[in-house]
Design a protein around this motif. Structure first.
Motif, PDB file in Angstrom:
ATOM      1  N   LEU A  47       9.522   3.015   9.620  1.00  0.00           N
ATOM      2  CA  LEU A  47       9.300   2.721  11.032  1.00  0.00           C
ATOM      3  C   LEU A  47       7.988   1.974  11.160  1.00  0.00           C
ATOM      4  O   LEU A  47       7.033   2.261  10.456  1.00  0.00           O
TER       5      LEU A  47
ATOM      6  N   CYS B 100       5.605   7.835   8.997  1.00  0.00           N
ATOM      7  CA  CYS B 100       6.297   6.709   9.620  1.00  0.00           C
ATOM      8  C   CYS B 100       6.572   5.618   8.598  1.00  0.00           C
ATOM      9  O   CYS B 100       7.656   5.041   8.545  1.00  0.00           O
ATOM     10  N   LYS B 101       5.555   5.327   7.799  1.00  0.00           N
ATOM     11  CA  LYS B 101       5.704   4.294   6.774  1.00  0.00           C
ATOM     12  C   LYS B 101       6.839   4.659   5.812  1.00  0.00           C
ATOM     13  O   LYS B 101       7.665   3.801   5.461  1.00  0.00           O
TER      14      LYS B 101
ATOM     15  N   ILE C  89       1.498  -1.342  11.260  1.00  0.00           N
ATOM     16  CA  ILE C  89       1.938  -0.866   9.950  1.00  0.00           C
ATOM     17  C   ILE C  89       3.456  -0.959   9.877  1.00  0.00           C
ATOM     18  O   ILE C  89       4.166  -0.642  10.815  1.00  0.00           O
ATOM     19  N   THR C  90       3.897  -1.472   8.753  1.00  0.00           N
ATOM     20  CA  THR C  90       5.338  -1.467   8.475  1.00  0.00           C
ATOM     21  C   THR C  90       5.514  -0.794   7.113  1.00  0.00           C
ATOM     22  O   THR C  90       4.544  -0.291   6.543  1.00  0.00           O
ATOM     23  N   ALA C  91       6.721  -0.794   6.601  1.00  0.00           N
ATOM     24  CA  ALA C  91       7.002  -0.070   5.363  1.00  0.00           C
ATOM     25  C   ALA C  91       6.177  -0.586   4.191  1.00  0.00           C
ATOM     26  O   ALA C  91       5.834   0.183   3.295  1.00  0.00           O
ATOM     27  N   ASP C  92       5.832  -1.851   4.170  1.00  0.00           N
ATOM     28  CA  ASP C  92       5.076  -2.337   2.990  1.00  0.00           C
ATOM     29  C   ASP C  92       3.872  -3.195   3.356  1.00  0.00           C
ATOM     30  O   ASP C  92       3.367  -3.922   2.531  1.00  0.00           O
TER      31      ASP C  92
ATOM     32  N   LEU D 211       1.102   8.642  10.404  1.00  0.00           N
ATOM     33  CA  LEU D 211       1.277   7.225  10.077  1.00  0.00           C
ATOM     34  C   LEU D 211       1.978   7.062   8.733  1.00  0.00           C
ATOM     35  O   LEU D 211       2.863   6.214   8.566  1.00  0.00           O
ATOM     36  N   ASN D 212       1.573   7.910   7.768  1.00  0.00           N
ATOM     37  CA  ASN D 212       2.192   7.818   6.446  1.00  0.00           C
ATOM     38  C   ASN D 212       3.666   8.199   6.486  1.00  0.00           C
ATOM     39  O   ASN D 212       4.485   7.577   5.815  1.00  0.00           O
TER      40      ASN D 212
ATOM     41  N   TYR E  27       0.871  -1.179   0.000  1.00  0.00           N
ATOM     42  CA  TYR E  27       0.000   0.000   0.000  1.00  0.00           C
ATOM     43  C   TYR E  27       0.903   1.222   0.000  1.00  0.00           C
ATOM     44  O   TYR E  27       2.095   1.137   0.339  1.00  0.00           O
ATOM     45  N   SER E  28       0.346   2.354  -0.404  1.00  0.00           N
ATOM     46  CA  SER E  28       1.239   3.526  -0.454  1.00  0.00           C
ATOM     47  C   SER E  28       0.958   4.532   0.655  1.00  0.00           C
ATOM     48  O   SER E  28       1.809   5.348   0.973  1.00  0.00           O
ATOM     49  N   GLY E  29      -0.226   4.499   1.263  1.00  0.00           N
ATOM     50  CA  GLY E  29      -0.468   5.430   2.357  1.00  0.00           C
ATOM     51  C   GLY E  29      -1.862   5.306   2.913  1.00  0.00           C
ATOM     52  O   GLY E  29      -2.730   4.658   2.333  1.00  0.00           O
ATOM     53  N   ILE E  30      -2.058   5.891   4.079  1.00  0.00           N
ATOM     54  CA  ILE E  30      -3.381   5.875   4.694  1.00  0.00           C
ATOM     55  C   ILE E  30      -4.029   7.222   4.429  1.00  0.00           C
ATOM     56  O   ILE E  30      -3.465   8.274   4.756  1.00  0.00           O
TER      57      ILE E  30
END
Lengths: 91, 344
Positions: free
Chosen positions: B35, B30-31, A73-76, B27-28, A41-44
Motif C-alpha cells: 500500500l 503498509c510497505k 512510500i510505496t512497496a519499493d 508504515l513498514n 529499501y526494506s523498512g523505516i
C-alpha cells in the motif's frame, strides 16, 4: 547465499541489467540537498523531523537534516523531502 | 507526485493520524502489504499523519492491529465523498444531460456540403442538383439516399464519369471526376477525309482505306488532308476525275510540339532560380493538360532568355509523338461509273 549473489552480480554485469533489479540492492538518488529517493529499501526504523533511519539490505541509512518529511512510500520506493545535511551508511 | 493529484482526487483519499509507540511500524506494515502512503508528516506529539487512498482504507483495521497503532481519520477528500453533493445539484446534472442530448441531436443533421474533384465544373449547378436530390445543409443524415442521389447526378451531368457521395460526421462530400469526352466519330457510311488535328512532322502513315496524301518527314499544317476519301482515277490524263467517295481511315503518327512561354513572376535577385523553376512548373502543368492522352512525350526543352524590356522569359517546349488524324466528312457523290480497273 554469497555464491548466489556472486552469480547474480556476474549476470547483471554480463547482460547489462541494472543491479538494483537483480540484486535487490538499494539505489539512492539525491536532488541537491532537498530531495532524496531510495529504491529497494526494506523498512523505516525511525522517523522524525530531523532524523530518518532506513533499513536496507546493505545496512542502515541514517539521514539527518531539518524539516524532513516523507513525501511518499510505496512497496519499493521512498521519497524524502527537506534539508538534508548528513547521510551515513552503517553496514 | 503532483501529476497524480488529479487521479487521487478522482479515486478519493483520506488523511489518517497514526498514534502509538512506534508509528514507523505502521508504515513498514503498509510497505509490506503493497500500500502506498503519501504526505507523511511528523506531528509534535510523536504521531504521524499521512494520506491514504480509499482503496487501501478497507484493510486499515487489520494493519493497525498488526502494527499495534491507533488510527484516527482526520480528513477525507475526493470525488467519492462529493457524490452526494453533486447528485444534489439537479440543474447541474440536467445541464450535462441536455448538452449531451443537443450534441447527439445536432449530429444527426448535415451541416456542410463539400465538393471535391480533379477538375472543376460549375459548383453552383452541382449544389443545386444536390439540393434537388435532398442533400443540403440542415437535412437529416438518415434521409439522404446516397445511391439514388449519385445516379441522378450522374444522369444530369453527362461530363461526370464518376460520382461518390460520402457522409463523414456532419459533412457531406461529393467527390466527382471528369473524364475526357470521346471524340466525335463519323458513322461508317459517311465519306470522310482524315485531316491533321495539329501541325506536326509526319512520322508514319498507315491507311486502311483511302488515298495517302502525305509521306513521312513531311510537315503538315492544321487541317491538312492526310488520307483522302476522294478516290481519283489513276488512268493517265484522267487524274482529275473523281471516281468515288469513301469513309477513309488509318493511323497517322506525327511529331508535334507543344510550346508555351511566360515572363517569370516574382523575380527576386536572391532567389532567381526558384522563381524560374516555379514558372517552368506552371507552364509545364498547363501544357500537360493540353496534351491528349496516349501521347508519347519524347523530349522536354526549357530555355530562358531576356526580352526587349529586359524581362526574364522562360520557354517550355515539349516534343511528342501522337496520332494527329481526325475525320472530317466530305461531300458524298454517287459513283457515276464503276471503276474500270482495280484502282489499288
Amino acid at each position: 547465499m554469497g555464491k548466489k549473489k556472486d552469480v547474480r552480480l556476474g549476470l547483471s554485469k554480463v547482460l547489462d541489467i541494472p543491479r538494483e533489479i537483480l540484486l535487490n540492492v538499494p539505489k539512492t538518488t539525491i536532488y541537491a540537498n532537498s530531495e532524496m529517493v531510495i529504491e529497494n529499501y526494506s523498512g523505516i526504523a525511525e522517523y522524525s523531523g530531523n532524523l530518518i533511519r532506513l533499513n536496507t539490505t546493505s545496512g542502515t541509512y541514517k539521514i539527518s537534516g531539518t524539516d524532513m518529511e516523507i513525501i511518499e512510500i510505496t512497496a519499493d520506493e521512498i521519497m524524502i523531502k527537506g534539508t538534508i545535511q548528513n547521510i551515513e551508511i552503517i553496514s | 507526485m503532483e501529476s497524480h493529484n488529479f487521479w487521487k482526487f478522482i479515486t478519493g483519499y483520506v488523511i489518517i493520524k497514526i498514534q502509538g509507540k512506534r508509528p514507523e511500524s505502521f508504515l513498514n506494515v503498509c510497505k509490506k502489504n503493497d500500500l502506498s502512503l503519501w504526505n507523511i508528516m511528523n506531528n509534535e506529539d510523536r504521531s504521524v499523519s499521512a494520506c491514504m487512498s480509499l482503496k487501501s482504507v478497507k484493510r486499515i483495521r487489520e494493519l493497525a492491529r498488526k502494527s499495534d497503532c491507533n488510527i484516527k481519520f482526520i480528513g477525507r477528500y475526493g470525488l467519492p465523498f462529493k457524490k452526494k453533493a453533486i447528485i444534489g445539484k439537479k440543474f447541474f446534472i440536467a445541464g450535462i444531460l441536455i448538452s449531451i442530448l443537443i450534441l447527439i441531436i445536432s449530429m444527426q443533421f448535415v451541416w456542410q456540403v463539400r465538393l471535391l474533384s480533379n477538375k472543376r465544373i460549375d459548383d453552383q449547378a452541382l449544389l443545386i442538383a444536390l439540393q434537388q436530390n435532398g442533400v443540403k445543409a440542415g437535412v437529416l443524415k438518415s434521409k439522404i439516399n446516397k445511391e439514388q442521389c449519385e445516379t441522378n447526378i450522374r444522369a444530369s451531368f453527362p461530363e461526370l464519369t464518376w460520382v461518390k457521395l460520402k457522409v463523414t460526421g456532419t459533412v457531406v462530400t461529393l467527390e466527382y471526376s471528369i473524364g475526357r469526352t470521346p471524340p466525335d466519330l463519323l458513322p461508317d457510311h459517311v465519306p470522310c477525309d482524315i485531316v491533321a488535328r495539329k501541325a506536326g512532322i509526319i512520322e508514319s502513315v498507315t491507311a486502311r482505306m483511302g488515298d495517302i496524301k502525305v509521306s513521312p518527314g513531311e510537315s503538315v499544317e492544321k487541317g491538312q488532308v492526310l488520307i483522302s476519301g476522294n478516290i481519283m482515277s489513276t488512268i493517265p490524263g484522267d487524274e482529275s476525275t473523281l471516281l468515288e467517295t469513301i469513309h477513309s481511315y488509318g493511323n497517322v503518327f506525327a511529331t508535334t510540339y507543344y510550346q508555351a512561354n511566360a515572363i517569370v513572376k516574382n523575380l527576386d535577385i536572391q532567389d532567381e532560380e526558384a522563381a524560374v523553376k516555379e514558372t517552368v512548373k506552371e507552364l509545364q502543368q498547363k501544357l500537360y493538360e493540353e496534351i491528349p492522352k496516349g501521347t508519347i512525350i519524347k523530349d522536354v526543352d526549357i530555355s530562358q532568355y531576356k526580352d526587349k524590356d529586359n524581362k526574364m522569359n522562360v520557354n517550355v517546349t515539349i516534343k511528342c509523338k501522337e496520332e494527329i488524324g481526325v475525320t472530317q466528312s466530305i461531300e458524298k457523290i454517287e459513283s457515276t461509273q464503276p471503276p474500270a480497273t482495280d484502282t489499288h
